[in-house]
Design a protein around this motif. Sequence first.
Motif, mmCIF file in Angstrom:
data_model
loop_
_atom_site.group_PDB
_atom_site.id
_atom_site.type_symbol
_atom_site.label_atom_id
_atom_site.label_comp_id
_atom_site.label_asym_id
_atom_site.label_seq_id
_atom_site.Cartn_x
_atom_site.Cartn_y
_atom_site.Cartn_z
ATOM 1 N N UNK A 1 0.829 -1.208 0.000
ATOM 2 C CA UNK A 1 0.000 0.000 0.000
ATOM 3 C C UNK A 1 0.867 1.263 0.000
ATOM 4 N N UNK A 2 1.989 1.233 0.706
ATOM 5 C CA UNK A 2 2.824 2.424 0.849
ATOM 6 C C UNK A 2 3.443 2.871 -0.474
ATOM 7 N N UNK A 3 3.499 1.990 -1.476
ATOM 8 C CA UNK A 3 4.143 2.331 -2.747
ATOM 9 C C UNK A 3 3.160 2.660 -3.861
ATOM 10 N N UNK A 4 1.877 2.535 -3.598
ATOM 11 C CA UNK A 4 0.894 2.722 -4.667
ATOM 12 C C UNK A 4 0.962 4.135 -5.227
ATOM 13 N N UNK A 5 1.208 5.132 -4.379
ATOM 14 C CA UNK A 5 1.198 6.526 -4.832
ATOM 15 C C UNK A 5 2.272 6.806 -5.884
ATOM 16 N N UNK B 1 -3.001 -0.239 9.413
ATOM 17 C CA UNK B 1 -3.614 -1.349 8.670
ATOM 18 C C UNK B 1 -3.018 -1.505 7.278
ATOM 19 N N UNK B 2 -1.933 -0.768 6.989
ATOM 20 C CA UNK B 2 -1.361 -0.799 5.646
ATOM 21 C C UNK B 2 -0.918 -2.202 5.237
ATOM 22 N N UNK B 3 -0.428 -2.992 6.195
ATOM 23 C CA UNK B 3 0.056 -4.331 5.856
ATOM 24 C C UNK B 3 -1.044 -5.274 5.402
ATOM 25 N N UNK B 4 -2.285 -4.890 5.644
ATOM 26 C CA UNK B 4 -3.418 -5.721 5.225
ATOM 27 C C UNK B 4 -3.990 -5.260 3.875
ATOM 28 N N UNK B 5 -3.268 -4.391 3.196
ATOM 29 C CA UNK B 5 -3.733 -3.878 1.908
ATOM 30 C C UNK B 5 -2.587 -3.892 0.909
ATOM 31 N N UNK B 6 -2.916 -4.192 -0.345
ATOM 32 C CA UNK B 6 -1.948 -4.067 -1.426
ATOM 33 C C UNK B 6 -2.694 -3.850 -2.732
#
Length: 399
Positions: A83-87, A101-106
């Motif tokens: 998630x942290x790299x999507x931007x 909760x970022x680790x639960x999203x990609x």
Amino acid sequence: FDDVHARNGVFADISYDWNGILGVSGQFRADFLSQYSETPYLYPAGNAWVDIHKALMPSVKEISSLRISAGYGHAGYDESLPYELIHKYVASGIPSVPVGAENYHDALLRLDTKEWNVSLNAGFLDERLHLGVSYYDRLTEDSMNLNSFGTVEDFYWHSAPMSVLQSRMTRIANKGFEFDVSGQIFRNKDLKWTLAANLSYNVNQLYEVHGDDADGMRINSSDVANRNIIGHQVGALYGYEYSNGKFVDQTGNGIITTNDRVIIGNPIPVYVGGITSSFRYRDFGFDLVIDGAAGHDVLNLSSMYSDDDPVDVISDKYVEKGDFIRLKKLNFSYSIPLKTKKIESLKVVLTGMNLLTLTGYSGWNPDVNTYGTSPMSAGIDYGSWPQVRAITLGVGVDF
């Protein structure tokens, strides 16, 4: 290694050739991404050809080959992102998730291309002359799914089956022709000269785009220079029309607003081509490369920001034709004859790069894209450097 991210696949290839007259081939690939889909992603491809010369006119010596081929191909590529790299890949409109909760999203990025093509290739005079023409119709789908693999229970996040928070899709069509011709003008013991030329004609059109992907690169806090509008080129140049010293009121309401912006240019070349030549006479060599492009526009932001006009607004006042022809490379070489066994060869090479560019563009380089290779923000010249013109002299020695 997390088993949930495991990726497996199978690939099969089969081909058949009947006496060099008729041939068919087929490929099949299946990718299994257990984390994202219960069904595999399938990529079939196939090709068929017939040699008309061997089949119908083998006695015609002037024609050495005459082949018609047709094919279909389906290829794909995918990449998962935290998630942290999507931007870094998506400009705007990314749904926010709770802190922690970022680790639960990609995100799953997929590039999927389907193409069919047909081509004709002919050789003459024992392949001293070769002609080729082909037509292709390519559809590319660039998609992103933002996924969640968690749920909240008693204020804590826990793993859960995948759910899709957002889906985005861009569909781009490219259709066109490719032409090439090559010939061996001379080929004997002392003199060899080959000459080749190619030209492609491509029509790029946007079929579908997600609303959050409509804008390209943002130039400042309020302006975008590219816009993705269905029916136009990808990343078409976007701004105001400028006429008789003022901006055109497209809406007719008597005031100029952002609603008056329109497509003001197409940044992707329609025509791309080149010429190469290789000449050898005994120990002397001469190589030449010419390339060029036409049918595209460049937004000269450097000119806009240096203009005496105090209104720094993107408009067609600063859009120029980007057509060019460039002498890309000249290479002279001489192999010095030697009478010693200690040195096998000694060659002197003089090379010139980017020696001459013929263009009507006022900037440093018409073949420019300040914001990288993304077609979403193409055709912009802002503070770019000119192409380096270089002349080098080298000596090569083999012992």
